[in-house]
Design a protein around this motif. Structure first.
Motif, PDB file in Angstrom:
ATOM      1  N   LEU A 162       3.040  -5.875   3.447  1.00 38.39           N
ATOM      2  CA  LEU A 162       3.127  -4.433   3.650  1.00 38.39           C
ATOM      3  C   LEU A 162       1.826  -3.743   3.258  1.00 38.39           C
ATOM      4  O   LEU A 162       1.299  -2.917   4.001  1.00 38.39           O
ATOM      5  CB  LEU A 162       4.302  -3.855   2.856  1.00 38.39           C
ATOM      6  CG  LEU A 162       4.443  -2.332   2.860  1.00 38.39           C
ATOM      7  CD1 LEU A 162       4.695  -1.812   4.269  1.00 38.39           C
ATOM      8  CD2 LEU A 162       5.547  -1.898   1.925  1.00 38.39           C
ATOM      9  N   GLU A 163       1.293  -4.102   2.090  1.00 43.16           N
ATOM     10  CA  GLU A 163       0.053  -3.476   1.625  1.00 43.16           C
ATOM     11  C   GLU A 163      -1.106  -3.771   2.570  1.00 43.16           C
ATOM     12  O   GLU A 163      -1.913  -2.889   2.874  1.00 43.16           O
ATOM     13  CB  GLU A 163      -0.280  -3.931   0.203  1.00 43.16           C
ATOM     14  CG  GLU A 163       0.683  -3.428  -0.859  1.00 43.16           C
ATOM     15  CD  GLU A 163       0.761  -1.910  -0.951  1.00 43.16           C
ATOM     16  OE1 GLU A 163      -0.234  -1.206  -0.670  1.00 43.16           O
ATOM     17  OE2 GLU A 163       1.850  -1.405  -1.299  1.00 43.16           O
TER      18      GLU A 163
ATOM     19  N   VAL B 161      11.426  -8.123   0.478  1.00 41.85           N
ATOM     20  CA  VAL B 161      10.350  -8.119   1.469  1.00 41.85           C
ATOM     21  C   VAL B 161       9.037  -8.567   0.836  1.00 41.85           C
ATOM     22  O   VAL B 161       8.848  -8.442  -0.373  1.00 41.85           O
ATOM     23  CB  VAL B 161      10.166  -6.715   2.101  1.00 41.85           C
ATOM     24  CG1 VAL B 161      11.427  -6.266   2.811  1.00 41.85           C
ATOM     25  CG2 VAL B 161       9.762  -5.692   1.046  1.00 41.85           C
TER      26      VAL B 161
ATOM     27  N   ARG C 269       5.422   1.823  -4.196  1.00 41.04           N
ATOM     28  CA  ARG C 269       5.492   0.464  -3.641  1.00 41.04           C
ATOM     29  C   ARG C 269       5.329  -0.581  -4.739  1.00 41.04           C
ATOM     30  O   ARG C 269       5.996  -1.613  -4.728  1.00 41.04           O
ATOM     31  CB  ARG C 269       4.446   0.283  -2.537  1.00 41.04           C
ATOM     32  CG  ARG C 269       4.757   1.117  -1.293  1.00 41.04           C
ATOM     33  CD  ARG C 269       3.911   0.752  -0.101  1.00 41.04           C
ATOM     34  NE  ARG C 269       2.489   0.811  -0.329  1.00 41.04           N
ATOM     35  CZ  ARG C 269       1.724   1.894  -0.146  1.00 41.04           C
ATOM     36  NH1 ARG C 269       2.260   3.026   0.266  1.00 41.04           N
ATOM     37  NH2 ARG C 269       0.426   1.831  -0.360  1.00 41.04           N
TER      38      ARG C 269
ATOM     39  N   PHE D 157       5.765  -7.696  -0.207  1.00 44.36           N
ATOM     40  CA  PHE D 157       4.984  -6.478  -0.419  1.00 44.36           C
ATOM     41  C   PHE D 157       3.507  -6.675  -0.129  1.00 44.36           C
ATOM     42  O   PHE D 157       2.831  -5.736   0.295  1.00 44.36           O
ATOM     43  CB  PHE D 157       5.202  -5.920  -1.835  1.00 44.36           C
ATOM     44  CG  PHE D 157       6.424  -5.068  -1.922  1.00 44.36           C
ATOM     45  CD1 PHE D 157       6.377  -3.725  -1.583  1.00 44.36           C
ATOM     46  CD2 PHE D 157       7.633  -5.608  -2.303  1.00 44.36           C
ATOM     47  CE1 PHE D 157       7.513  -2.940  -1.635  1.00 44.36           C
ATOM     48  CE2 PHE D 157       8.775  -4.824  -2.359  1.00 44.36           C
ATOM     49  CZ  PHE D 157       8.715  -3.488  -2.024  1.00 44.36           C
TER      50      PHE D 157
ATOM     51  N   ARG E 273      -0.911  -4.426   5.768  1.00 41.06           N
ATOM     52  CA  ARG E 273      -0.665  -3.659   6.999  1.00 41.06           C
ATOM     53  C   ARG E 273      -1.018  -2.187   6.816  1.00 41.06           C
ATOM     54  O   ARG E 273      -1.611  -1.572   7.693  1.00 41.06           O
ATOM     55  CB  ARG E 273       0.789  -3.832   7.385  1.00 41.06           C
ATOM     56  CG  ARG E 273       1.154  -3.270   8.714  1.00 41.06           C
ATOM     57  CD  ARG E 273       2.564  -3.685   9.076  1.00 41.06           C
ATOM     58  NE  ARG E 273       2.959  -3.074  10.313  1.00 41.06           N
ATOM     59  CZ  ARG E 273       4.199  -2.775  10.625  1.00 41.06           C
ATOM     60  NH1 ARG E 273       5.160  -3.057   9.784  1.00 41.06           N
ATOM     61  NH2 ARG E 273       4.476  -2.204  11.777  1.00 41.06           N
ATOM     62  N   LEU E 274      -0.637  -1.625   5.666  1.00 38.99           N
ATOM     63  CA  LEU E 274      -0.944  -0.217   5.390  1.00 38.99           C
ATOM     64  C   LEU E 274      -2.456   0.012   5.261  1.00 38.99           C
ATOM     65  O   LEU E 274      -2.958   1.026   5.709  1.00 38.99           O
ATOM     66  CB  LEU E 274      -0.211   0.247   4.121  1.00 38.99           C
ATOM     67  CG  LEU E 274       1.301   0.402   4.263  1.00 38.99           C
ATOM     68  CD1 LEU E 274       1.922   0.663   2.908  1.00 38.99           C
ATOM     69  CD2 LEU E 274       1.652   1.493   5.250  1.00 38.99           C
TER      70      LEU E 274
ATOM     71  N   GLY F 187       6.932   2.344   5.283  1.00 40.35           N
ATOM     72  CA  GLY F 187       6.153   2.162   4.058  1.00 40.35           C
ATOM     73  C   GLY F 187       5.169   3.289   3.800  1.00 40.35           C
ATOM     74  O   GLY F 187       4.752   3.508   2.666  1.00 40.35           O
TER      75      GLY F 187
ATOM     76  N   MET G 122       5.612   4.281  10.327  1.00 38.82           N
ATOM     77  CA  MET G 122       6.020   3.107   9.565  1.00 38.82           C
ATOM     78  C   MET G 122       6.651   3.577   8.250  1.00 38.82           C
ATOM     79  O   MET G 122       6.077   4.402   7.539  1.00 38.82           O
ATOM     80  CB  MET G 122       4.797   2.232   9.295  1.00 38.82           C
ATOM     81  CG  MET G 122       5.121   0.946   8.614  1.00 38.82           C
ATOM     82  SD  MET G 122       3.814  -0.290   8.669  1.00 38.82           S
ATOM     83  CE  MET G 122       2.451   0.584   7.971  1.00 38.82           C
TER      84      MET G 122
END
Length: 166
Positions: free
Chosen positions: A158-159, A153, A11, A155, A161-162, A3, A1
């Motif tokens: 994203l965070e 996007v 990020r 964020f 998901r990470l 990210g 991924m």
């Protein structure tokens, strides 16, 4: 991924700049919790690596007299790569076309267009878009009003998901 290639500070820098690209480096550094010199180095690295493509002002089209916004769904007669690229290049040269996206499905492209008035858009539609080489069909939808227009996007997604994949 993708990210994963960035650390949490990078990020956070991207999220802060996406929200406010005009802030000073000192303010940005304060918001992300590092000092100014390494913050500036990180921003330059993010620019060089292509994570930051540029900076722009969020201009209100209606305040400048662009009252008409239209989405045009375009079907091409040929989807050969050379023909797709030719259409994309044509779109880049049409000032009223502000966004051009190739799609999968019933239509080949969706265009976001702005114009000062309906007659200007109609002239573009009939004089340029409908007569362009390889264009087989065009369906237009006039925007009545917008409910959301967020750049970039999310964020927070994203965070989240990470953190699940860590």
């Amino acid at each position: 991924m993708p990210g994963n290639r960035l650390d949490p500070i990078d990020r956070k820098i991207l999220a802060e700049l996406q929200a406010d690209g005009r802030m000073t480096n000192v303010e940005l550094a304060k918001r992300v919790g590092i000092s100014a010199p390494p913050c500036l180095r990180r921003v330059r690295t993010l620019e060089e690596q292509g994570f930051i493509r540029g900076y722009h002002a969020d201009v209100d089209p209606r305040e400048l007299g662009f009252e008409v916004q239209v989405f045009a769904s375009v079907g091409l007669q040929s989807q050969a790569e050379v023909d797709l690229r030719a259409f994309e290049e044509r779109c880049r040269n049409w000032p009223l076309v502000r966004e051009c996206h190739m799609l999968n499905g019933e239509v080949d492209f969706i265009l976001k267009c702005v114009a000062p008035d309906l007659s200007t858009f109609q002239s573009f539609l009939t004089g340029d878009l409908l007569t362009a080489e390889n264009v087989g069909s065009v369906k237009t939808s006039l925007v009545i009003r917008g409910a959301k227009d967020e750049p970039g996007v999310p964020f927070d997604v994203l965070e989240e998901r990470l953190s699940r994949s860590a």
